[in-house]
Scaffold this active site. Structure first.
Site, PDB file in Angstrom:
ATOM      1  N   PHE A 138      38.127  52.957  38.030  1.00  0.00           N
ATOM      2  CA  PHE A 138      38.274  53.059  39.489  1.00  0.00           C
ATOM      3  C   PHE A 138      37.417  51.745  39.914  1.00  0.00           C
ATOM      4  O   PHE A 138      37.694  51.556  41.646  1.00  0.00           O
ATOM      5  CB  PHE A 138      37.025  54.344  39.953  1.00  0.00           C
ATOM      6  CG  PHE A 138      36.389  54.341  39.650  1.00  0.00           C
ATOM      7  CD1 PHE A 138      35.066  53.090  39.937  1.00  0.00           C
ATOM      8  CD2 PHE A 138      35.578  54.984  38.854  1.00  0.00           C
ATOM      9  CE1 PHE A 138      34.027  53.578  38.799  1.00  0.00           C
ATOM     10  CE2 PHE A 138      34.740  55.086  37.746  1.00  0.00           C
ATOM     11  CZ  PHE A 138      33.555  54.530  38.643  1.00  0.00           C
ATOM     12  N   GLU A 148      25.872  54.846  41.897  1.00  0.00           N
ATOM     13  CA  GLU A 148      27.211  54.016  42.259  1.00  0.00           C
ATOM     14  C   GLU A 148      26.401  52.755  41.693  1.00  0.00           C
ATOM     15  O   GLU A 148      26.789  51.993  43.061  1.00  0.00           O
ATOM     16  CB  GLU A 148      28.248  54.316  42.679  1.00  0.00           C
ATOM     17  CG  GLU A 148      28.520  55.594  42.154  1.00  0.00           C
ATOM     18  CD  GLU A 148      29.789  56.446  42.921  1.00  0.00           C
ATOM     19  OE1 GLU A 148      29.344  55.807  44.437  1.00  0.00           O
ATOM     20  OE2 GLU A 148      29.904  57.466  42.820  1.00  0.00           O
ATOM     21  N   ASN A 171      39.496  59.317  43.638  1.00  0.00           N
ATOM     22  CA  ASN A 171      39.733  58.338  42.715  1.00  0.00           C
ATOM     23  C   ASN A 171      41.103  57.240  42.370  1.00  0.00           C
ATOM     24  O   ASN A 171      41.825  57.602  42.274  1.00  0.00           O
ATOM     25  CB  ASN A 171      39.330  58.265  40.893  1.00  0.00           C
ATOM     26  CG  ASN A 171      38.223  59.088  40.970  1.00  0.00           C
ATOM     27  OD1 ASN A 171      37.268  57.257  41.550  1.00  0.00           O
ATOM     28  ND2 ASN A 171      37.244  59.680  40.161  1.00  0.00           N
ATOM     29  N   TYR A 228      46.072  12.307  53.536  1.00  0.00           N
ATOM     30  CA  TYR A 228      45.999  13.084  52.957  1.00  0.00           C
ATOM     31  C   TYR A 228      46.634  14.613  53.258  1.00  0.00           C
ATOM     32  O   TYR A 228      47.159  14.881  52.798  1.00  0.00           O
ATOM     33  CB  TYR A 228      44.883  13.393  53.005  1.00  0.00           C
ATOM     34  CG  TYR A 228      43.869  12.546  51.156  1.00  0.00           C
ATOM     35  CD1 TYR A 228      44.474  10.960  51.335  1.00  0.00           C
ATOM     36  CD2 TYR A 228      42.613  12.934  51.076  1.00  0.00           C
ATOM     37  CE1 TYR A 228      44.123  10.119  50.204  1.00  0.00           C
ATOM     38  CE2 TYR A 228      42.046  11.334  50.372  1.00  0.00           C
ATOM     39  CZ  TYR A 228      42.364  10.571  49.813  1.00  0.00           C
ATOM     40  OH  TYR A 228      41.763   9.349  49.191  1.00  0.00           O
ATOM     41  N   HIS A 251      34.443  63.251  51.567  1.00  0.00           N
ATOM     42  CA  HIS A 251      34.046  62.089  51.341  1.00  0.00           C
ATOM     43  C   HIS A 251      35.139  62.163  52.673  1.00  0.00           C
ATOM     44  O   HIS A 251      35.547  60.153  52.724  1.00  0.00           O
ATOM     45  CB  HIS A 251      35.797  61.737  50.025  1.00  0.00           C
ATOM     46  CG  HIS A 251      34.168  62.341  49.195  1.00  0.00           C
ATOM     47  ND1 HIS A 251      33.553  62.886  48.827  1.00  0.00           N
ATOM     48  CD2 HIS A 251      34.179  61.131  48.060  1.00  0.00           C
ATOM     49  CE1 HIS A 251      33.188  62.673  47.585  1.00  0.00           C
ATOM     50  NE2 HIS A 251      33.005  62.007  47.574  1.00  0.00           N
ATOM     51  N   TYR A 282      33.221  66.684  32.874  1.00  0.00           N
ATOM     52  CA  TYR A 282      32.913  65.617  34.284  1.00  0.00           C
ATOM     53  C   TYR A 282      34.396  65.779  35.087  1.00  0.00           C
ATOM     54  O   TYR A 282      35.635  65.376  34.724  1.00  0.00           O
ATOM     55  CB  TYR A 282      32.734  64.647  34.185  1.00  0.00           C
ATOM     56  CG  TYR A 282      32.450  63.617  35.682  1.00  0.00           C
ATOM     57  CD1 TYR A 282      31.351  64.073  36.826  1.00  0.00           C
ATOM     58  CD2 TYR A 282      33.238  63.271  35.842  1.00  0.00           C
ATOM     59  CE1 TYR A 282      31.117  63.686  37.532  1.00  0.00           C
ATOM     60  CE2 TYR A 282      32.821  62.194  37.346  1.00  0.00           C
ATOM     61  CZ  TYR A 282      32.228  62.268  37.887  1.00  0.00           C
ATOM     62  OH  TYR A 282      32.144  61.896  39.174  1.00  0.00           O
ATOM     63  N   ARG A 292      50.231  13.020  52.639  1.00  0.00           N
ATOM     64  CA  ARG A 292      50.632  12.476  51.180  1.00  0.00           C
ATOM     65  C   ARG A 292      50.553  14.094  50.024  1.00  0.00           C
ATOM     66  O   ARG A 292      51.216  13.590  48.957  1.00  0.00           O
ATOM     67  CB  ARG A 292      50.045  11.413  51.060  1.00  0.00           C
ATOM     68  CG  ARG A 292      49.914  10.549  49.453  1.00  0.00           C
ATOM     69  CD  ARG A 292      49.296   9.621  49.300  1.00  0.00           C
ATOM     70  NE  ARG A 292      48.535   8.746  50.000  1.00  0.00           N
ATOM     71  CZ  ARG A 292      47.313   8.402  49.951  1.00  0.00           C
ATOM     72  NH1 ARG A 292      47.406   7.931  48.739  1.00  0.00           N
ATOM     73  NH2 ARG A 292      46.339   8.114  50.724  1.00  0.00           N
TER      74      ARG A 292
END
Length: 521
Positions: free
Chosen positions: A333, A418, A200, A284, A87, A57, A287
């Site tokens: 990734f 995914e 990646n 507050y 991409h 792969y 303080r």
């Protein structure tokens, strides 16, 4: 031109201090010779797999849901080029240069670890672009933060293959091929796995989160300075800073903030001038500064450690283990650690602004502060800081919405291959807006507190500590005392820039996470 110091990419990790300097553009990068043998071994492992006809792969298969599709040896270069081009679908404004510098540096570091199977020349090209000040144009939107920051990293990779666009140091926008020519390189023909290795990884999410961390540190420091000014303006008590109180609880950030504020106020005549005023407890927002800001500091310190590790990580997939000749698919990734870190930074930035806005409101309330209403003489005719506080409230409220965790969201992608993603890229990207909002809130407080101190001041009256007086004098270099109503928008913007100035951390270098050696990678 003065030569910049060099940060070497070595077997040791880049420190947060290194990353801060990279973000600022104060350094150049160099690849240590010691890393080159591991790079060559991993690249040879990939070459051996191709030559041996194995099906692995990322090397000679399709990607994602197409992982079972074998690609002919003659098309492997096309496979990698097509991956990068397909991409490159980012959208929106391009990422700012400081963030892209971090992306270039962390991508080079990740590849240089020797688990990605790329040529050393590819790493050297990233470094050459960085050192020449060439900034690849990377659209800000389009990554879900898992399977890597695919779209934005594809736009980075486009420049290496002569596609896409980049900015030259003079601001000229040129093609990827022209950008490569500007640094004396020809566009790459990517070898097996090289396109995938470039795409990646978590480098975009991590760079954005680091930029958010550094910005958070700036406004954190500015808020401590503004808080000290506010305490002096209302003549608040320093008894809540007593170290015994904080030791009794034991929270390290709280202890550190109380100590820092005590140091900042040491020697104040204003503090001693009302030592016996009978005031027991301040609101507050005055303080509990050590408790609130200390909790913010602890969270920033935690996230600093996460991001330092991630900036040096091999987050490619699959990873090449040259010692055994194996190429193993995993999920480094997936940017879940970055997403959580960014969400935590968002909470801290929101709270820094929230407590600062409350101190501004306190200053404007004459019943609580003892100061003229809305911090201006001749109130009624003048509205003073009334609407500046409204702006601060609007920004603090906006941050509360932006602080909603991004990491709890997920939309499946790639035909459900995914099926769980981190949304880290948005989680980190929204920090820039939040830091800017909080800087404006803190800037308004600092400006209002300076006004409050001077409204009570007489020529021979008490002064604050040397440190606080120095902050007050610096503010007056930027904005004038408000004697009567004037156009305030420019002053608010000036004070926002004051709060975002990296110099703010100089007063607290021992506690700022990215400058503290305990948090270095």
């Amino acid at each position: 031109m003065e030569k910049k110091p060099i940060v070497q990419l070595t077997a040791q990790s880049m420190t947060l201090a290194d990353l801060r300097r990279i973000h600022a553009g104060d350094v150049q990068l160099a690849l240590a010779d010691e890393l080159i043998p591991a790079l060559r071994r991993a690249h040879q492992t990939v070459s051996d797999i191709v030559a041996g006809g194995q099906v692995v792969y990322g090397i000679n298969t399709g990607f994602g849901k197409l992982a079972s599709t074998r690609i002919d040896k003659n098309h492997l270069a096309d496979l990698q080029r097509n991956l990068v081009l397909s991409h490159s679908v980012g959208i929106g404004d391009i990422l700012p240069a400081p963030v892209v510098r971090l992306i270039l540096a962390t991508k080079a570091m990740s590849l240089a670890r020797g688990f990605s199977g790329v040529r050393p020349e590819l790493v050297a090209a990233l470094i050459k672009l960085f050192n020449a000040g060439v900034i690849p144009c990377i659209p800000a939107k389009g990554s879900v933060g898992a399977s890597g920051d695919l779209a934005p990293l594809a736009h980075l990779a486009c420049v290496l293959i002569g596609e896409g666009q980049a900015l030259l140091p003079d601001g000229q926008r040129v093609s990827g091929a022209q950008a490569m020519g500007a640094v004396g390189l020809s566009p790459f023909v990517l070898g097996p796995k090289e396109g995938l290795a470039l795409l990646n990884g978590t480098q975009v999410s991590t760079a954005l989160a680091l930029a958010g961390l550094f910005g958070a540190e700036h406004v954190f420091a500015a808020a401590l300075l503004a808080g000290a000014l506010s305490l002096e303006a209302i003549q608040g008590s320093v008894k809540p800073l007593d170290p015994r109180i904080h030791a009794a609880r034991g929270q390290p950030g709280q202890i550190a903030v109380a100590r820092a504020l005590s140091t900042l106020l040491a020697g104040s005549q204003i503090v001693t001038s009302h030592a016996n005023c009978g005031r027991v407890q301040d609101p507050y927002s005055i303080r509990c500064v050590p408790q609130v800001m200390g909790a913010c500091l602890d969270n920033l310190a935690y996230t600093a450690g996460v991001l330092a590790r991630e900036a040096n990580a091999a987050s490619d997939n699959p990873l090449v283990f040259a010692d055994t000749g194996e190429v193993i698919s995993g999920g480094n990734f997936h940017a879940e650690p970055v997403a959580f870190a960014a969400d935590i930074i968002a909470l801290a930035v929101s709270e820094i602004g929230a407590i600062s806005e409350r101190r501004t409101a306190l200053l404007l309330d004459s019943g609580l502060s003892g100061l003229p209403p809305f911090l201006v003489r001749d109130g009624g005719l003048n509205s003073g800081f009334m609407i500046a506080q409204v702006t601060a409230a609007a920004l603090a409220s906006e941050n509360k919405s932006l602080a909603h965790p991004a990491s709890v969201d997920s939309l499946p992608t790639s035909a459900n291959q995914e099926d769980h993603v981190s949304m880290a890229t948005f989680a980190a990207r929204r920090l820039g807006d939040m830091v800017s909002n909080t800087a404006a809130v803190v800037g308004v407080e600092a400006m209002a507190a300076a006004q409050g101190i001077e409204l009570k001041r007489t020529p021979q009256g008490p002064r604050s500590s040397a440190a606080v007086e120095g902050v007050l004098a610096e503010i007056r270099q930027h904005v004038a005392f408000l004697e009567q109503d004037r156009y305030l928008a420019d002053d608010v913007e000036t004070m926002r820039e004051w709060a975002m100035n990296p110099d703010r951390v100089n007063a607290f270098t021992d506690i700022i996470p990215s400058l503290n050696s305990a948090n270095q990678a």
